[in-house]
Design a protein around this motif. Sequence first.
Motif, short mmCIF file in Angstrom:
data_model
loop_
_atom_site.label_atom_id
_atom_site.label_comp_id
_atom_site.label_asym_id
_atom_site.label_seq_id
_atom_site.Cartn_x
_atom_site.Cartn_y
_atom_site.Cartn_z
N PRO A 13 10.77 -89.16 -47.38
CA PRO A 13 9.81 -89.55 -48.17
C PRO A 13 8.57 -89.29 -47.48
N GLY A 14 7.40 -89.55 -48.24
CA GLY A 14 6.21 -89.15 -47.99
C GLY A 14 5.51 -87.55 -48.31
N ARG A 15 4.78 -87.03 -47.26
CA ARG A 15 4.51 -85.84 -47.87
C ARG A 15 5.25 -84.64 -47.63
N ASN A 16 5.01 -83.66 -48.36
CA ASN A 16 5.67 -82.43 -48.20
C ASN A 16 4.55 -81.28 -48.56
N TYR A 17 4.83 -79.88 -48.05
CA TYR A 17 4.08 -78.82 -48.12
C TYR A 17 4.73 -78.07 -49.19
N THR A 18 3.88 -77.47 -50.09
CA THR A 18 4.51 -76.20 -50.83
C THR A 18 4.75 -74.90 -49.91
N THR A 19 5.31 -73.90 -50.51
CA THR A 19 5.52 -72.75 -49.54
C THR A 19 4.10 -71.96 -49.40
N ALA A 20 3.42 -72.07 -50.64
CA ALA A 20 1.94 -71.72 -50.62
C ALA A 20 1.04 -72.28 -49.43
N GLU A 21 1.13 -73.53 -49.37
CA GLU A 21 0.47 -74.23 -48.24
C GLU A 21 0.96 -73.93 -46.89
N LEU A 60 10.14 -77.15 -51.00
CA LEU A 60 8.99 -78.31 -50.41
C LEU A 60 9.43 -78.24 -48.99
N TRP A 61 8.46 -78.25 -47.88
CA TRP A 61 8.66 -78.34 -46.59
C TRP A 61 8.11 -79.38 -46.10
#
Length: 76
Positions: A13-21, A60-61
């Motif tokens: 749950p919460g925030r994830n980073y894209t591969t680009a980010e 998603l990371w």
Amino acid sequence: MSHPKSPDRAPLPGRNYTTAEFAEMLRIQQRSVRSYLWRHGHYGGIVPIKLGESVGSRLLWPAEQVDALFKKESAK
């Protein structure tokens, strides 16, 4: 529409980073992250959440793990 989840890795749950980010934070190209992931099954010990089953699926990371990785590196 729900996305399939790998059995051992449910989205956090919460925030994830894209591969680009994630790649931008590492100051490397996205393809380097994907290549390392393909070869080793993780990047820096982090296994991304895969959305979909196709080859080009979005990854998603988990931000909590990514942020912890950078805190660990800055503590050195």
